[in-house]
Every structure is written in structure tokens, then in C-alpha cells.
Design a protein around this motif. Structure first.
Motif: not given
Length: 184
Positions: A81-96
Motif C-alpha cells: 500500500k506504499g506504507e513505510l516501515y523504517s525501524y531500528a530495533l534492539f532485542n526484537p522478538k516475535i511474540i505471536s
């Protein structure tokens, strides 16, 4: 600025290690490393900068890919859809995550893998990811489509997993039953 020569290639031992948690609040050094990861993916998508410095374009990068065995990832991409996802993350985890699967029709690539490895990479169609931004603030993201695939790919890196580990070795293009096909 990170360059292609800073990115370790397939076979490097750091790529197979489970990376260490980053202590919160993050140190200035850790913040700089994470900022550099995001800067690389943003620069690599700018054709002028990428050409000038010989950067391979990427939508995500994890700290183990620059030989830093810490739980840090950066993602910079737009969804269908053209939505920007710009993230820099510490300790990312999939919670679900969903039971439903998805995969990229074109297959996945990786800045640490020079040759194309063909085949479908099954991923969860939807994931919720929790992590911490550059300032140590908690971030929670609900993702689907290409962003969900990209985050799973990068989180795999901090767990010592490569995308091709998921490809069916006997039949790389065997259809994944009931999966959503993501065009890119």
C-alpha cells in the motif's frame, strides 16, 4: 558509513551464532551500531548513493551480518500500500504469529549471501514483534505481507538461522499449502 566490505558473507561463524541480548538502556556504542544498520539499508535503496559506494540494495540488516553478535536489526521498506516501515530495533522478538503461512514468490535474498539461492521460504503470514528503539522505548508492531517476511528474516539472523535453512531441500519450489503468495 557501512560498506559492502563490512558485511560478512555466508560461512562466517558469527552468522550461525545466537546473538546476545543488548542491555537496556543501550550504550552509545550499541546505539551507533544500530543507527549504522538503518543508515545502510536506507542508503542502499538510494540509487545514487548505492552506485557511488557500490552498495547492494537491501531492505533489512542484522548486527550479526556486520560481525556483531548482538540482537539488533534494521528494516526499511514499503508495503504493497506504499506504507513505510523504517525501524531500528534492539532485542526484537516475535511474540505471536499466525498459523497461516506466506512466502515471497520471487524467493528471498540476503546481503550476506552472494549467489542466488532459489526456492520458497515459508514464513508466518502475520507476526507481532516487540523490541526497543534507539532510545530504549518499547515498540510493538503487527505485521503482514512483505514487512512480516522481512522482520522474520532479520530475527532469524540474530538466532543464527539463514533464510535457505527453511527451503525444502528435495523440492525447493513445492507449493506451500494454503500459504499467501507475496509478489514483490
Amino acid at each position: 558509513m557501512l560498506m559492502m566490505e563490512n558485511i560478512v558473507r555466508d560461512g562466517h561463524p558469527t552468522l550461525r551464532m545466537v546473538a546476545e541480548e543488548v542491555s537496556m538502556p543501550p550504550s552509545d556504542d550499541d546505539k551507533q551500531i544500530l543507527a549504522n544498520l538503518l543508515e545502510y539499508v536506507i542508503n542502499s535503496q538510494n540509487s545514487e548513493i548505492a552506485e557511488r559506494y557500490g552498495l547492494r540494495p537491501g531492505i533489512g540488516l542484522a548486527a550479526p551480518q556486520i560481525n556483531v553478535s548482538k540482537r539488533m536489526i534494521a528494516v526499511h521498506l514499503t508495503d504493497e500500500k506504499g506504507e513505510l516501515y523504517s525501524y531500528a530495533l534492539f532485542n526484537p522478538k516475535i511474540i505471536s504469529h499466525s498459523v497461516e503461512k506466506s512466502y515471497l514468490k520471487s524467493g528471498e535474498g540476503c546481503l550476506s549471501v552472494d549467489e542466488p539461492i532459489e526456492g520458497y521460504v515459508p514464513r508466518h503470514a502475520r507476526v507481532t514483534v516487540k523490541g526497543y528503539d534507539l532510545n530504549g522505548n518499547e515498540v510493538k508492531l503487527r505485521l503482514k505481507g512483505l514487512p512480516a517476511i522481512c522482520f522474520q528474516h532479520e530475527i532469524d539472523h540474530i538466532n543464527g538461522v539463514m533464510f535457505y535453512d527453511h527451503i525444502n531441500k528435495e523440492d525447493p519450489f513445492k507449493p506451500i499449502e494454503g500459504a499467501i503468495v507475496i509478489e514483490r
